[in-house]
Design an enzyme around this catalytic site. Structure first.
Site, PDB file in Angstrom:
ATOM      1  N   LYS A  35       0.834  -1.195   0.000  1.00 41.18           N
ATOM      2  CA  LYS A  35       0.000   0.000   0.000  1.00 41.18           C
ATOM      3  C   LYS A  35       0.874   1.253   0.000  1.00 41.18           C
ATOM      4  O   LYS A  35       1.851   1.345   0.751  1.00 41.18           O
ATOM      5  CB  LYS A  35      -0.917  -0.018   1.228  1.00 41.18           C
ATOM      6  CG  LYS A  35      -2.058   0.978   1.193  1.00 41.18           C
ATOM      7  CD  LYS A  35      -3.026   0.726   2.357  1.00 41.18           C
ATOM      8  CE  LYS A  35      -4.218   1.676   2.315  1.00 41.18           C
ATOM      9  NZ  LYS A  35      -5.163   1.404   3.431  1.00 41.18           N
ATOM     10  N   CYS A  90      -7.776   0.805  -0.845  1.00 41.66           N
ATOM     11  CA  CYS A  90      -8.589   1.673   0.012  1.00 41.66           C
ATOM     12  C   CYS A  90      -8.190   3.143  -0.011  1.00 41.66           C
ATOM     13  O   CYS A  90      -8.608   3.888  -0.879  1.00 41.66           O
ATOM     14  CB  CYS A  90      -8.585   1.133   1.442  1.00 41.66           C
ATOM     15  SG  CYS A  90      -9.974   1.738   2.439  1.00 41.66           S
TER      16      CYS A  90
END
Length: 727
Positions: free
Chosen positions: A116, A176
């Site tokens: 991420k 996300c």
């Protein structure tokens, strides 16, 4: 010749932090279902292997080790990842640093570990506490553990930010938060020719938040063209948050598949059958985008030997007509599903609720009833997991409910805990509601316990406290009110532990449900360790206004008119004596607080969301509340901050509450502020006073000027004829 289409599966899973066997089972089910539907790419939620809510367990090597163990068992099944890319979320250590990763697998091989890039850090999120954001460019070698090497037959894989190049298209991943930041990775991916973006997410429910999420996703795919596939978790994975699914497939700014926000299903798959020629045509006609694309620096690539597009029996997806839930519908469904997850995973037999006949406790009762109704509908749709969970909870192997009341009668106990100060109306409303939903209900008087406690104090001190209406002081009055409230908490826990025993049921307990709303927590308008102290609280993040609207909505859904009646009643604690005919002795919440619930909502939003202190809040409210004088606005702001600060300590023991509002008051996880304040707020309040005086001085000058002008005008009118004669 038949045309080939991309067949993409967005998977919604109800995971549970650290429940690795449960999580693995759900992941495998989702892959199998995706394959049966003919998908060539399967996308799952963020951190689906470990569960998103592990929090400080992410510091433990065990969490990462068990995650690899689960992945190894998935890859060890030869057919599971055959001819389908499986995009799986899990924590990964690389060079002794922990990353939140997507692990991309195909045909029992790991193609790429994609970390991420941007971490969620604020309010409910602490990702940067456990994980590190990936800031390096290029790909690096990641050497697999020997036990994984033995399963996948490869020594290493690639680690970093890269594009997956398939035989017929290119794909890239987001996770996300990367959708929410101002400069998103999907922009550069799209300019480099990536046609499909995959986002595995762990996004929690908050009232009205889905509108924002949909806006971000449609914008992501409309500005640059392309397919955007989003997979979100569902359910309570161990904390206050509820992940509200809404997994979707979007293309060129339009939604083509959208999963329900709230449901009891463990695994759901939204299938997107998409024509990638529409992406190519859309982009080809977007000239300014093409100029930017020509300048784009290329990403590293990883090869995937698979055709994402295939001839399929499925029809192309059609654009979905959005029918988004209004806040009262979200409240009527979100907290009930959070309660369901908590109930079935806690080992409890059901819930206990002190039912006062007021709006707050009635809302909680209605949520339990709607939980039962949602579970019943899911069972009727064929959800065997829900039926098995329900049978395990009620200890009846052959139980099959016909009505939601069948469920409620077995898992829900309510009790009206009355004192001499309780009203007949609230008693009747509580009884009517309990009968309507089917709960096991008790009417219990607690005056005997209350009198005994006061008697203990009398023997020790020789003093007898009195209510103010009987000549007592404010402190005496407040102490007597608090005793009643705390006795209710003690009796509630006694009932929760022993009612199953009275029915001859061995083992198990009832979870005590809290009934304090966000406004009362914000203002501190509740007794510490009273009925606000419970095991869990489904309404602790919801304001009074929304609760009343929800009661009206559920009165229709559950066919219970008494809920609408309760919504229309004036909120009262019923802890002080009421003298018939003397309005001053009537205990009304908003009168006692010195502010309305709507005003409290505004205070809450300004304090938390707008990050306002007393002065900036006052200055904003001068314009937001033009119907009030500056002095009255100042008084209300001061009153709020005084009571907020003297009661802040109550937030340190607040019952774990369902998170619903962005101005939540939870001290431990969401609202990190001190609990010992200088309640005088000397500098802040003095600045407010200066502004009030300036306003009043200015207003006085305007009035004076207006009076003088009026006097001159009057004088001019009287002399007018003379001037006219002179002319």
């Amino acid at each position: 010749m038949h045309k080939k289409y991309a067949v993409l599966a967005s998977c919604t899973l109800n995971q549970w932090a650290l429940s690795f066997a449960h999580n693995k089972s759900n992941i495998i089910k989702s892959i199998e279902l995706s394959k049966r539907l003919g998908a060539t790419y399967r996308l799952g939620p963020e951190l689906e292997v470990s569960g998103y809510g592990c929090e400080d367990h992410f510091f433990e090597l065990d969490t990462v080790k068990h995650s690899w163990q689960v992945l190894g068992e998935i890859l060890g099944q030869q057919e599971l990842t055959k001819d389908i890319i499986c995009d799986i979320g899990m924590p990964v250590h690389f060079k002794n640093t922990l990353y939140n990763c997507r692990v991309i697998c195909l045909n029992q091989k790991i193609l790429l570990i994609r970390p991420k890039l941007y971490l969620a850090a604020g309010n409910n999120y602490r990702e940067s506490r456990w994980f590190t954001a990936w800031v390096r460019e290029g790909l690096e070698d990641f050497y697999l553990a020997p036990e994984i090497q033995a399963i996948v037959g490869q020594k290493s894989t690639k680690f970093g930010n890269a594009i997956i190049r398939c035989n017929d298209t290119t794909i890239a991943c987001e996770t996300c938060e990367e959708l929410w930041v101002p400069k998103n990775p999907h922009v550069d991916y799209g300019l480099d020719g990536v046609e499909i973006i995959m986002n595995g997410s762990g996004s929690h429910h908050e009232l009205r938040k889905l509108h924002t999420r949909l806006g971000l996703i449609t914008s992501a795919s409309s500005r640059n063209g392309g397919v955007y596939v989003y997979a979100n978790a569902r359910g309570c994975d161990g904390g206050r948050m509820y992940f509200d699914a809404s997994s979707m497939v979007c293309m060129n700014g339009k939604i083509y598949a959208l999963e329900d926000q709230f449901a009891p299903e463990e695994v759901s798959v939204q299938l997107g059958v998409m024509d990638l020629d529409e992406v190519r045509s859309y982009r080809g006609g977007f000239n300014s985008r093409c100029v930017q694309s020509a300048k784009q620096k290329p990403f590293p690539t990883v090869e995937a030997e698979i055709d994402i597009c295939k001839i399929t029996e499925h029809s192309l997806n059609k654009e979905v007509k959005l029918n988004l839930l209004i806040p009262e519908q979200e409240i009527a469904m979100g907290p009930p599903m959070w309660l369901w997850d908590y109930l079935r995973r806690s080992g409890a037999r059901g819930f206990f609720l002190p039912l006062s006949g007021g709006a707050d406790s009635a809302s909680v009762a209605a949520m339990v009833a709607n939980m039962a109704q949602m579970v019943l509908k899911s069972i009727e749709r064929g959800n065997q997991d829900a039926l098995m969970d329900l049978r395990r909870i009620v200890r009846e192997d052959d139980f099959t409910p016909k009505t939601y009341q069948d469920i409620v009668s077995r898992i829900f106990v309510t009790s009206y805990l009355s004192t001499k100060n309780s009203g007949k109306e609230t008693l009747e409303r509580a009884e009517t509601l309990a009968k309507g939903i089917g709960s096991l209900h008790y009417n219990m008087g607690i005056d005997e316990a209350y009198d005994s406690i006061v008697g203990i104090f009398q023997k020790a001190t020789g003093k007898t406290p009195q209510f103010e209406v009987h000549g007592g002081t404010y402190n005496e009055d407040l102490a007597l009110q608090n005793i009643q409230a705390r006795v209710r908490m003690v009796v509630s826990y006694l009932m929760a532990q022993l009612v199953p025993w009275t029915q001859g049921k061995q083992g198990g307990f009832l979870l005590v449900l809290g009934t304090s709303n966000i406004c009362e927590s914000l203002r501190g308008y509740m007794t510490k360790y009273d009925c606000s102290s419970a095991d869990i609280n489904p309404i602790g993040g919801i304001n009074k206004s929304d609760l009343k609207k929800t009661l009206i909505y559920l009165s229709h859904e559950l066919k219970l008119p008494v809920l609408a009646e309760i919504a229309g009643a004036k909120p009262t604690a019923e802890l002080r004596p009421f003298i018939e005919g003397d309005v001053k002795t009537q205990q009304l919440d908003e009168v006692e607080m010195g502010m309305s619930y709507d005003e409290l909502d505004e205070f809450g939003r300004l304090r938390k969301i707008s990050r306002s202190g007393p002065l900036s809040m006052f200055e904003r409210l001068l314009f937001n509340w033009p119907h009030l004088s500056p002095r009255l606005v100042a008084e209300k702001v001061k009153r709020f901050f005084f009571y907020y600060s003297i009661n802040r300590h109550k937030m340190t023991v607040l019952t774990p509450s369902y998170h619903a509002e962005a101005y939540g008051t939870d001290d431990n996880r969401f609202d990190l502020r001190q609990f010992l304040y200088d309640t005088k707020w000397e500098v802040q309040f003095s600045e407010i006073d200066k502004i009030v005086m300036e306003y009043e001085k200015e207003q006085a000058m305007k009035v004076k000027g207006s009076d003088e002008g009026q006097n001159r005008k009057s004088a001019g009118e009287s002399e007018g004829p003379k001037e006219h004669q002179k002319l």
